[in-house]
Design an enzyme around this catalytic site. Structure first.
Site, PDB file in Angstrom:
ATOM      1  N   LYS A 150      50.489  15.947  42.180  1.00 34.57           N
ATOM      2  CA  LYS A 150      51.112  15.742  40.871  1.00 34.57           C
ATOM      3  C   LYS A 150      50.982  14.295  40.404  1.00 34.57           C
ATOM      4  O   LYS A 150      50.618  14.039  39.263  1.00 34.57           O
ATOM      5  CB  LYS A 150      52.590  16.141  40.912  1.00 34.57           C
ATOM      6  CG  LYS A 150      52.848  17.605  41.205  1.00 34.57           C
ATOM      7  CD  LYS A 150      54.312  17.977  41.039  1.00 34.57           C
ATOM      8  CE  LYS A 150      55.234  17.218  41.965  1.00 34.57           C
ATOM      9  NZ  LYS A 150      54.976  17.513  43.398  1.00 34.57           N
ATOM     10  N   ARG A 162      63.881  20.778  38.321  1.00 35.95           N
ATOM     11  CA  ARG A 162      63.705  21.406  39.632  1.00 35.95           C
ATOM     12  C   ARG A 162      64.395  22.765  39.711  1.00 35.95           C
ATOM     13  O   ARG A 162      64.189  23.504  40.670  1.00 35.95           O
ATOM     14  CB  ARG A 162      64.260  20.491  40.735  1.00 35.95           C
ATOM     15  CG  ARG A 162      63.467  19.206  40.928  1.00 35.95           C
ATOM     16  CD  ARG A 162      64.080  18.357  42.033  1.00 35.95           C
ATOM     17  NE  ARG A 162      63.409  17.074  42.189  1.00 35.95           N
ATOM     18  CZ  ARG A 162      62.339  16.851  42.930  1.00 35.95           C
ATOM     19  NH1 ARG A 162      61.812  17.853  43.606  1.00 35.95           N
ATOM     20  NH2 ARG A 162      61.807  15.654  43.026  1.00 35.95           N
ATOM     21  N   ARG A 193      47.688  11.383  53.570  1.00 37.60           N
ATOM     22  CA  ARG A 193      47.762  10.594  52.332  1.00 37.60           C
ATOM     23  C   ARG A 193      48.477   9.253  52.531  1.00 37.60           C
ATOM     24  O   ARG A 193      49.305   9.084  53.411  1.00 37.60           O
ATOM     25  CB  ARG A 193      48.468  11.403  51.239  1.00 37.60           C
ATOM     26  CG  ARG A 193      49.938  11.646  51.466  1.00 37.60           C
ATOM     27  CD  ARG A 193      50.522  12.494  50.350  1.00 37.60           C
ATOM     28  NE  ARG A 193      51.958  12.682  50.537  1.00 37.60           N
ATOM     29  CZ  ARG A 193      52.745  13.330  49.703  1.00 37.60           C
ATOM     30  NH1 ARG A 193      52.228  13.872  48.611  1.00 37.60           N
ATOM     31  NH2 ARG A 193      54.042  13.462  49.935  1.00 37.60           N
ATOM     32  N   ARG A 219      54.258   7.356  53.875  1.00 33.30           N
ATOM     33  CA  ARG A 219      55.626   7.830  53.996  1.00 33.30           C
ATOM     34  C   ARG A 219      55.867   8.310  55.423  1.00 33.30           C
ATOM     35  O   ARG A 219      55.042   9.018  56.002  1.00 33.30           O
ATOM     36  CB  ARG A 219      55.881   8.989  53.022  1.00 33.30           C
ATOM     37  CG  ARG A 219      56.106   8.517  51.610  1.00 33.30           C
ATOM     38  CD  ARG A 219      56.248   9.656  50.629  1.00 33.30           C
ATOM     39  NE  ARG A 219      57.111  10.742  51.104  1.00 33.30           N
ATOM     40  CZ  ARG A 219      57.628  11.672  50.304  1.00 33.30           C
ATOM     41  NH1 ARG A 219      57.356  11.649  49.006  1.00 33.30           N
ATOM     42  NH2 ARG A 219      58.385  12.633  50.784  1.00 33.30           N
ATOM     43  N   ARG A 233      59.409  21.327  53.887  1.00 30.42           N
ATOM     44  CA  ARG A 233      59.408  20.923  52.472  1.00 30.42           C
ATOM     45  C   ARG A 233      58.757  21.994  51.605  1.00 30.42           C
ATOM     46  O   ARG A 233      59.210  22.277  50.497  1.00 30.42           O
ATOM     47  CB  ARG A 233      58.676  19.587  52.299  1.00 30.42           C
ATOM     48  CG  ARG A 233      59.369  18.418  52.963  1.00 30.42           C
ATOM     49  CD  ARG A 233      59.190  17.111  52.228  1.00 30.42           C
ATOM     50  NE  ARG A 233      57.817  16.759  51.936  1.00 30.42           N
ATOM     51  CZ  ARG A 233      57.090  15.908  52.645  1.00 30.42           C
ATOM     52  NH1 ARG A 233      57.586  15.359  53.737  1.00 30.42           N
ATOM     53  NH2 ARG A 233      55.869  15.615  52.287  1.00 30.42           N
TER      54      ARG A 233
END
Length: 222
Positions: free
Chosen positions: A17, A92, A131, A165, A176
């Site tokens: 995103k 959300r 990532r 992260r 998740r």
């Protein structure tokens, strides 16, 4: 007068995103509005809504929908959003989506499309665990799919600082993804019911995905 179109990007963590929103920003002059960034900016600026958010967070609470919407309303009133905006991370829930509909109407804006980035859960583990981002400008990279043109140097700003992260690992990705699907299923249904949902296959080449998204943007902003 043509109403400003607002796009919503839906997709689980790691679906791309942020990367795609930045590409649309550069190509169409749209403004990416990330809930987390907006909260931090409002707190730093000391706005009324920002002060309310800071008090809640300092007490260890979750910022209410009302405060998030107030911060979003302030940001959407700024001149640079008049070419259009991309919402990343909000709404959300179906309740938040309904509140957003009211906000857009109040602001004289319209929902262009809610775009669902469709992913394969198994393949997402590799994608997310590889990532990392530039510590200077936030540009996204990946060990396998998108490395800087010059190793160790950000293509966009030239920084040599990168970060990962701590929760980008296989153990947390599955949880998740499950939480995202459970939480977002009603949202998909909500936007399908409004005829506003667009689906994009988000597994594959970044440029191909960007092309699919660009076609949608061109269609809804024409």
């Amino acid at each position: 007068m043509t109403q400003t179109a607002v796009l919503i990007l839906l997709g689980p963590p790691g679906a791309g995103k942020g990367t795609q929103a930045r590409m649309l920003e550069d190509k169409f002059g749209l403004v990416q509005l990330s809930t987390g960034d907006l909260l931090r900016a409002a707190v730093a600026a000391g706005t009324e809504a920002g002060q309310q958010a800071q008090a809640v967070m300092a007490a260890g609470g979750l910022v209410s929908d009302e405060i998030v919407l107030a911060i979003l309303k302030d940001r959407m009133a700024e001149p640079d959003t008049q070419k259009g905006a991309i919402l990343d991370g909000f709404p959300r829930t179906a309740k938040q989506a309904a509140a957003l509909d009211m906000l857009l109407e109040e602001q004289g804006m319209r929902l262009g499309a809610a775009i669902s980035l469709e992913v394969d859960d198994t393949a997402m583990v590799e994608r997310v665990s590889g990532r990392y981002t530039c510590g200077g400008c936030g540009e996204g990279y990946h060990d396998s799919f998108k490395q800087p043109a010059v190793a160790g140097i950000c293509d966009k700003c030239g920084s040599t600082e990168f970060k990962r992260r701590a929760d980008d690992n296989a153990e947390t990705v599955g949880a998740r993804l499950a939480a995202y699907h459970e939480q977002t299923a009603p949202l998909i249904t909500y936007y399908e019911g409004k005829g506003a949902l667009k689906r994009v296959d988000a597994m594959g080449e970044i440029d191909r995905i960007a092309g699919d998204l660009s076609a949608i943007v061109e269609d809804v902003t024409a």
